[in-house]
Design an enzyme around this catalytic site. Sequence first.
Site, PDB file in Angstrom:
ATOM      1  N   ASP A 400       0.823  -1.206   0.000  1.00 33.55           N
ATOM      2  CA  ASP A 400       0.000   0.000   0.000  1.00 33.55           C
ATOM      3  C   ASP A 400       0.861   1.261   0.000  1.00 33.55           C
ATOM      4  O   ASP A 400       1.915   1.314   0.637  1.00 33.55           O
ATOM      5  CB  ASP A 400      -0.895  -0.022   1.248  1.00 33.55           C
ATOM      6  N   GLU A 453       1.132  -0.579  -5.162  1.00 38.48           N
ATOM      7  CA  GLU A 453       0.165   0.491  -5.419  1.00 38.48           C
ATOM      8  C   GLU A 453       0.994   1.773  -5.529  1.00 38.48           C
ATOM      9  O   GLU A 453       1.275   2.438  -4.538  1.00 38.48           O
ATOM     10  CB  GLU A 453      -0.856   0.604  -4.289  1.00 38.48           C
TER      11      GLU A 453
END
Length: 731
Positions: A400, A453
């Site tokens: 993330d 990401e």
Amino acid sequence: MRRAPALDPGERARLLAGEHHDPHALLGARPVRGGVLFRVLRPWARQVTLVTKGRRVELFDEGDGLFAGVLPLLRKVPTYELRVRYDGDEVVYDDPYRFLPALGEFDLHLIGEGRHEQLWTALGARTMTHEGVAGTRFTVWAPNARGVRLATDFTYWDGTGYPMRSLGSTGVWELFVPGVGEGTLYKYDITRPDGSHTLRADPMARRTECPPNTASVVTASHHAWSDQEWMAGRGARPHHEAPLSVYEVHLPSWRPGATYRELAEELPRYVSDMGFTHVEFMAVAEHPFSGSWGYQVTGFYAPTARMGTPDDFKHLVDALHRAGIGVLMDWVPAHFPRDDWALAEFDGRPLYEHEDPRRSAHPDWGTLEFDYGRKEVRNFLVANAVYWCEEFHLDGLRVDAVASMLYLDYSREYGEWVPNEHGGRENLDAVRFLQEMNATVYRRCPGVITFAEESTAWDGVTRATDHVGPGGFGGLGFGMKWNMGWMHDSLGYMTKDPVHRKYHHNEMTFSMVYAYSENYILPISHDEVVHGKQSLVSKMPGDWWQRRANHRAYLGFMWAHPGKQLLFMGQEFAQGAEWSHEHGPEWWLLDDSYHSAGDHRGVRDLVRDLNRVYTATPALWERDTAPEGFSWVTGDAAEDNVLAFLRYDAEGSPLLAVCNFSPVVRHDYRLGAPDQVAAWAEVLNTDAARYGGSDVVGTDPVKTESVPWHGRPASVRLTLPPLATVWLRPA
């Protein structure tokens, strides 16, 4: 029994204040002139009795919970136990201070080097048999602490009686406590450099209490894995050359209130029926605030206790593997919250976070960023990535917020950040950390894949770490990268009314300019269906029929586009409302009692068929990362809102994908085609009646004509249904 020599006043004061680095030097038993000295620290005790070789001898009360005495005529320390009497109760226990350290020199060496790839086996609470006695070893890294004590539920959170010893220069503190086992609640009472105390959860805890409670829990795994066939076969072919269709799930809300074991009964069946190859869990590690969706982690080594134990989570992963479903998980090494019982200034000074506030304070989320330049912190995170893959058999980690890690000026204004040693904005420590993490995971965990990401144009996200690119950096070493540009551009196009789409046609084609710069996955994730962004079907223009038609056509385009696919739960059946972490998907939309249930079931049936045809058609996934696997037929039919392209498998067998993003039927629409294919047959049409469309479908094969078109020697004439995507392959 005779009285023991009095403790040095300074040593005594440090011990009682929780500031002694070696309490084992003062407590326990040791030979002295004329016998063996015993000293015990039992706060609030009325009496302490030594029991050894059938003898019961009362120790002398030295005050402040200290009891001591010398048993004469003994040359070595005997086996003994202690009987401690409190008001109305007597407790029998084995003395923790008679044991040698339960952590070996090699573990300490690796910790000191920042290279302990199985750090969870050395730090934290671990049940074991030590020197023939069953108990639990507690170890914690707190290099700035003046002292550390163990506080537990059985001591009523008073750590006075269980000071821990420092194991040299590594900053590790250790205590083996006999008789303590699974289920014990504990924290660490840390004496800060200024002499104040803080009560902290274990950063390495493998189980926690259920929030809002914050204690760590002693645990041991008893799960017997039954996914050997899956583990042996995963990664048999490179992921970028294999089908990969991901269903993203927020576990606490997929079926609100369900446990890991209850989810194991239903989720594998549903995902398998829908044809997805993988499921991706939003962040699972323990977190205090449910509204963070798991992305503000306090227990990096513990699956959230909201749905069960770590073994229960293993049971869920096991069930998915037995159903042939891969399991990915969102992993959050970018930041952590400031809760005063967790990682923030853990031992009284910045430890896991950078000491410079300009490097530690995350400007967007009010959290703290890790100090990736500190070897022990890198070790904590690298080992954590390995932990989830090795201990829980995860098949991949989606990392993330990578962009926030890579740039020193991320969300910061001029003067709010410090350039790197070369005067640039790149966080070189974070680069090295990501490279080390990826290299370690791929080396230790065959078949596992990492996803980034990453929302910028950083060069080499999925390039090998030893391959230096034009920017002077080695690749980050990820297996795949989320294609945020494709997501943003394509959704921007789809939200426009068809009459205006011709002015935005390039938004649907631009992704092919950079499609092979990285190994991409195409994400329609949770981030796109919250905070006022609307659900996928609600983003679409037009009436209810047109919105669903746009939704279906877009999914058909997405599944045919180079790159893997990810779809968030609820979007597979065109949920109209934004996702809520409290309520989850609107399953009632599929119920027969709802008048429009058929509309939603039609979209769900399409997604099932998309996955079924996709998985069975190598042209749609085998050459995702090779330019030879894609060819435009027409990418410039802006006036018609039409896109057409060919996908090829490794043997050169094609699939023709045609998208008509206008609400009109286009008859006899001519498209260039390979002349070696004699005829084409529809294999999927998003306008089919069973999906809720107008049923403008082709039932008969379409013959290739020797009419040059779109720069090709042959062509076909098709009837393009409105707001639809059609897939055709050689008849």
